[in-house]
Design a protein around this motif. Sequence first.
Motif, short mmCIF file in Angstrom:
data_model
loop_
_atom_site.label_atom_id
_atom_site.label_comp_id
_atom_site.label_asym_id
_atom_site.label_seq_id
_atom_site.Cartn_x
_atom_site.Cartn_y
_atom_site.Cartn_z
N ARG A 73 21.02 -3.72 -9.05
CA ARG A 73 19.59 -3.97 -8.91
C ARG A 73 19.38 -5.12 -7.93
O ARG A 73 20.09 -6.12 -7.96
N CYS A 133 19.39 -4.98 -4.47
CA CYS A 133 20.09 -4.93 -3.19
C CYS A 133 19.74 -3.62 -2.48
O CYS A 133 19.11 -2.74 -3.06
N CYS A 189 25.16 -5.00 -1.68
CA CYS A 189 25.24 -5.37 -3.09
C CYS A 189 26.44 -6.28 -3.36
O CYS A 189 27.50 -6.12 -2.75
N ASN A 240 24.31 -8.69 -8.31
CA ASN A 240 23.39 -7.58 -8.53
C ASN A 240 23.77 -6.73 -9.73
O ASN A 240 23.08 -5.77 -10.07
N ALA A 262 19.81 -9.56 -13.07
CA ALA A 262 19.30 -8.61 -12.09
C ALA A 262 18.54 -7.46 -12.76
O ALA A 262 17.71 -6.82 -12.13
#
Length: 596
Positions: free
Chosen positions: A147, A149, A168, A172, A177
């Motif tokens: 999450r 990126c 990423c 992440n 995240a």
Amino acid sequence: MKTSFHLVFRILTIALIAAAVSFSWACIERPMKVADPAPNVISDFSALQSTTRDVDLIFLVDTSRSMEDEQILLRQNFPNLVRVLKDISGGLPNLHLGTISPDLGTAPYNSAGCDRPNGDDGRFMKGAGNACVNPVNQNFVVDVEPRGCTIEKLTADGETTTCPSHDCAQANCEQAAFTDLEGTPSEPAGLVLAMDENGCPRCRNYSGESLEDVFSCMADLGIAGCGLESQLEAVYRAVTDRSGANEGFWRENAYLAIFIISDEDDCSVKNTEFYNPIGDINSTLGKLDNFRCTEFGVKCDESWQRVMPAGSMTYHNCAPREANDPLNMLQPVDRYTSMLRQLKDANMILVGAIVGPYGNQLTIGLDVTNYPKMEPSCGVAPNGADPAVRINAFVEEMLLDEDDVSWALTSICSGDYSAALVGLGNRIKEMVEVQCITTPLAGCPDPAAANGALPLTHLPSEDAGVCTPLCAVQDIDADGNVTEIPQCPVDYQGGHPAKRDQSLPVAKCFHVTFNPECAVPCPENSTLRGCDPVNTPWYGPSRGAEIIISRRADPTPGTRAKIACAGLPLTEKLCFDGKDNDVDGLIDGHDPDCSN
């Protein structure tokens, strides 16, 4: 606020007529399909908004002594399901995958093979005795996209999604995240960044093994479980008790898929006196065995008989006993269907089962002690499968499409579970697949050119590069409350923010992008209007437009998106009016439409 959606359409229609725009109403569909080239069809579309790629998948695996071969078949066929899931546009969904058993014990009584008070209690398990190395930190698999990126994805026609590049990092995959604006995480801590076989980044709680191998170990639950199986109650506990081994599995906005593999029917007990082991053919409850489950949990046209001079008896039109039936000692099936529908919108739930088939009748014979015993509906005793009257009723009640019966109720004696697992995968695919617009859009005639891809029309670049579609988009929650969704501001992320963006300047917005999977090539040797293998290789209704709704936070469960857009004629309507009717850059006789 509850607003008439048709009023929005009427205002939009008047505006378009005043501007002398000729259009058809475009609709989006899931799954995508080629539209009929007949022009100017007005249609209205409403579907569950595919706002999430999250899927929570539960397999209930029977652990009774007769299930060894069936467990092996399940593990051998599981890769068929994974293959379908990986072929979904965008790659494998954000997956939680867990296995449970139907063993809930027989408390307060101890029975042979059922001497653990609550059995496995609907807890997720990493194989028999939780002996599997993977997954780590949880008893269920977590395999999700990072999450926060950027991931570049490419999907060639008929091929698996690949990721040529991404930015990423491990950060992440940290729990922060996956934490929403209210501070609630959707994923557990401890996930590790990994790359799949297609170069796509994933956050996982397993390593050193494939997803298929991890499941193979998890689903090997052994055959030492209680012989009085409580399949439906085990599912109930798995989704309602979110502590201990189940903590972190449930996601409010995820699709939920439940699949049962068992060779006996459900025996989820309401009154624990049912488990009293004292009894014989003349006592009220009779002997404690599987026939007690049938006698006090299923009702047929004929009354149950324990004494059968002929040695067997056939019963017809059998169904689960209702809650108000004075003889019922099992939980009513609607306890479980109602529970699931209270937890999630029915459109977000899939159920299926590989069980003993039930064909509207069942036969009771006698065991070696002359006590009633169910005759198998498939296979040969003692290794056959009992007709699953209650499980069949549960699955049939939860199905939204009667055609799903072809995969959702599969005989456990079939010897091949691939069709059932592929069917499950295809239904998950339909749920999370992209949403394609299947008619050319007024205001966005060439989504490919407008989004930096090779043009799919012959329009001048200044016209092809415009994408300001005339769409009315609304959220409609489970209570019918309506909110309008504006088009995304062009000064933020170029007008194309991600589906989840906590920095979004508005709560939610929509935008149209180009997705090659939404651009359907003309069929080979096509005679369809709008198709020409040389000049216009893309079938008119599918210029590659995909509509995306971006949000700061997940919508409430059960939210639907109502979407309607002003469309263009699918073909050059008139070949002598000097106008480019379908706005593809070709006029009258210069358009292949006019040569077909």
